[in-house]
Motif scaffolding. Structure first.
Motif, PDB file in Angstrom:
ATOM      1  N   PRO A 136       0.834  -1.209   0.000  1.00  0.00           N
ATOM      2  CA  PRO A 136       0.000   0.000   0.000  1.00  0.00           C
ATOM      3  C   PRO A 136       0.867   1.256   0.000  1.00  0.00           C
ATOM      4  O   PRO A 136       1.947   1.277   0.589  1.00  0.00           O
ATOM      5  CB  PRO A 136      -0.805  -0.123   1.298  1.00  0.00           C
ATOM      6  CG  PRO A 136       0.021  -1.003   2.175  1.00  0.00           C
ATOM      7  CD  PRO A 136       0.735  -1.953   1.271  1.00  0.00           C
ATOM      8  N   LYS A 138       1.090   5.864  -0.292  1.00  0.00           N
ATOM      9  CA  LYS A 138       0.465   7.161  -0.026  1.00  0.00           C
ATOM     10  C   LYS A 138       1.238   8.230  -0.770  1.00  0.00           C
ATOM     11  O   LYS A 138       2.340   7.995  -1.276  1.00  0.00           O
ATOM     12  CB  LYS A 138       0.453   7.466   1.474  1.00  0.00           C
ATOM     13  CG  LYS A 138       1.814   7.605   2.111  1.00  0.00           C
ATOM     14  CD  LYS A 138       1.698   7.841   3.611  1.00  0.00           C
ATOM     15  CE  LYS A 138       3.054   8.036   4.274  1.00  0.00           C
ATOM     16  NZ  LYS A 138       3.932   6.831   4.166  1.00  0.00           N
ATOM     17  N   SER A 162      -4.636   7.608   0.173  1.00  0.00           N
ATOM     18  CA  SER A 162      -3.950   7.794   1.458  1.00  0.00           C
ATOM     19  C   SER A 162      -2.890   8.874   1.269  1.00  0.00           C
ATOM     20  O   SER A 162      -2.217   8.921   0.234  1.00  0.00           O
ATOM     21  CB  SER A 162      -3.285   6.491   1.926  1.00  0.00           C
ATOM     22  OG  SER A 162      -4.240   5.476   2.132  1.00  0.00           O
ATOM     23  N   PRO A 322       0.904   3.153   5.014  1.00  0.00           N
ATOM     24  CA  PRO A 322       1.348   2.947   3.632  1.00  0.00           C
ATOM     25  C   PRO A 322       2.752   3.488   3.408  1.00  0.00           C
ATOM     26  O   PRO A 322       3.204   4.413   4.087  1.00  0.00           O
ATOM     27  CB  PRO A 322       0.319   3.751   2.811  1.00  0.00           C
ATOM     28  CG  PRO A 322      -0.859   3.918   3.713  1.00  0.00           C
ATOM     29  CD  PRO A 322      -0.302   3.994   5.096  1.00  0.00           C
ATOM     30  N   ARG A 346      -1.976   0.933  -4.289  1.00  0.00           N
ATOM     31  CA  ARG A 346      -0.929  -0.042  -3.997  1.00  0.00           C
ATOM     32  C   ARG A 346      -0.062  -0.210  -5.233  1.00  0.00           C
ATOM     33  O   ARG A 346      -0.465   0.148  -6.354  1.00  0.00           O
ATOM     34  CB  ARG A 346      -1.527  -1.386  -3.592  1.00  0.00           C
ATOM     35  CG  ARG A 346      -2.367  -2.043  -4.671  1.00  0.00           C
ATOM     36  CD  ARG A 346      -3.096  -3.260  -4.176  1.00  0.00           C
ATOM     37  NE  ARG A 346      -3.974  -2.956  -3.067  1.00  0.00           N
ATOM     38  CZ  ARG A 346      -5.202  -2.438  -3.195  1.00  0.00           C
ATOM     39  NH1 ARG A 346      -5.668  -2.135  -4.408  1.00  0.00           N
ATOM     40  NH2 ARG A 346      -5.947  -2.198  -2.143  1.00  0.00           N
TER      41      ARG A 346
END
Length: 368
Positions: A136, A138, A162, A322, A346
């Motif tokens: 994941p 961000k 995110s 993340p 991701r």
């Protein structure tokens, strides 16, 4: 006959960041990057690629210094040596050149890439994994007013869900920026904050209290890198503290652990000096109960691929925080023949050997 290092080639690439995603933090704006790409060729014809992702303001290194040290110092020390074990070659580099971890990391990545390609396995496998096949991610949000609104809109369009907000630029402005970011993102959206060491202890205490109403998921590098006691004191506020600039190599990580100064450490391929050393640092952090994620210095395609393989090779990687593998999105163009499989939520590991990616053909022709 053992496979040996036959040649090392380099090429410089300078790229602007996407104007609507430029990061502006306590250390200034990151609106373009000068990269040095590295190619290693072995005696059996295997090629491996790496990337020096360095900015003078942050690391004291850049493409110019990296090219000088790689061509004039490191390559003469490596030519003719066996490719395996790669760790032994990293020790050779340390004996030839003090410091300069980002420069060494670019060359180390190329060596690891060649080694894994020779085995016919992904780099994550050569590094001891993979323990996962996706990570994941961000993206940073920065700027104020219309600039912040524009960055957020571009990030969402790119698929990101995110974020972390750049703070450390003065508490009143930080409060306003975080308030606007939360308003844009909405309740429940993952939103952390990164001060890049820009707060004093007093500012950090005030900011953490004031920003609590916006439900931040973490605070990254709240105070100066060397102020481990200040970071440790902030942990009592109950907000996860991430160490970034405080930790480059193993010695820094040991000091951080002894000071009980952070909940999470942000690992870089560049800060660690290469993929193998980044994985080793992750194992050390995990042994002492310190979580890890993969941080970013604005890596390009090859650097982002190295980040991904390290993330997948780590036995322990934060699932709640993340990582920052953003190279496929941050720059105005991609240097890879085929981009990483990243949708903004991701990034996924491929099955190809080594890094699993190659520079574009026009860039490969420029290596010298």
């Amino acid at each position: 006959m053992r496979n040996r290092i036959a040649a090392v080639h380099t090429v410089t690439v300078s790229l602007p960041a996407r104007g609507d995603l430029v990061v502006r933090g306590a250390k200034g704006a990151h609106d373009r990057s000068d990269f040095l790409l590295v190619r290693v060729v072995t005696t059996d014809g295997t090629e491996g690629y790496g990337e020096v992702s360095a900015t003078p303001l942050w690391s004291g290194e850049d493409g110019t210094s990296a090219q000088h040290f790689i061509s004039g110092v490191l390559t003469p020390a490596l030519l003719g040596r066996p490719l395996a074990p790669v760790g032994a070659l990293e020790s050779v580099m340390d004996r030839a050149l003090a410091g300069n971890p980002f420069t060494k990391a670019g060359l180390s990545t190329a060596l690891w890439d060649a080694y894994a390609r020779g085995l016919g396995v992904p780099l994550a496998t050569a590094l001891g994994g993979p323990y996962r096949d996706e990570v994941p991610i961000k993206l940073s949000l920065s700027g104020d007013g219309a600039d912040l609104d524009r960055t957020y809109a571009a990030a969402v369009e790119a698929g990101f869900r995110s974020f972390k907000v750049k703070v450390g630029l003065g508490v009143p402005g930080d409060l306003a920026r975080m308030a606007r970011a939360r308003e844009l993102a909405g309740a429940g959206v993952f939103l952390g904050m990164d001060a890049n060491g820009g707060w004093s202890r007093a500012e950090a205490r005030a900011a953490v209290r004031g920003l609590a109403e916006f439900d931040p998921a973490f605070v990254e590098q709240p105070v100066a890198p060397g102020d481990l006691a200040g970071m440790a004191a902030l942990r009592s506020a109950g907000l996860p503290v991430i160490a970034d600039e405080s930790v480059f190599g193993v010695d820094d990580l040991v000091r951080l652990v002894r000071a009980d100064a952070a909940d999470v450490v942000s690992l870089y391929v560049g800060k660690a000096g290469g993929p193998g050393r980044a994985v080793a640092m992750g194992g050390l952090a995990a042994a002492f109960g310190v979580d890890t994620l993969i941080g970013s210095n604005g890596e390009l395609g090859l650097g982002a691929a190295a980040q991904l393989h390290v993330a997948c090779a780590l036995p322990e990687l934060s699932t709640g925080l993340p990582s920052d593998i953003i190279g496929a999105h941050y720059y105005a163009e991609d240097i890879l023949e085929e981009p990483l499989d990243s949708d903004g939520v991701r990034v996924r590991l491929g099955s190809g050997p080594g890094l699993g990616v190659l520079p574009r053909d026009d860039i490969r022709r420029r290596f010298r």
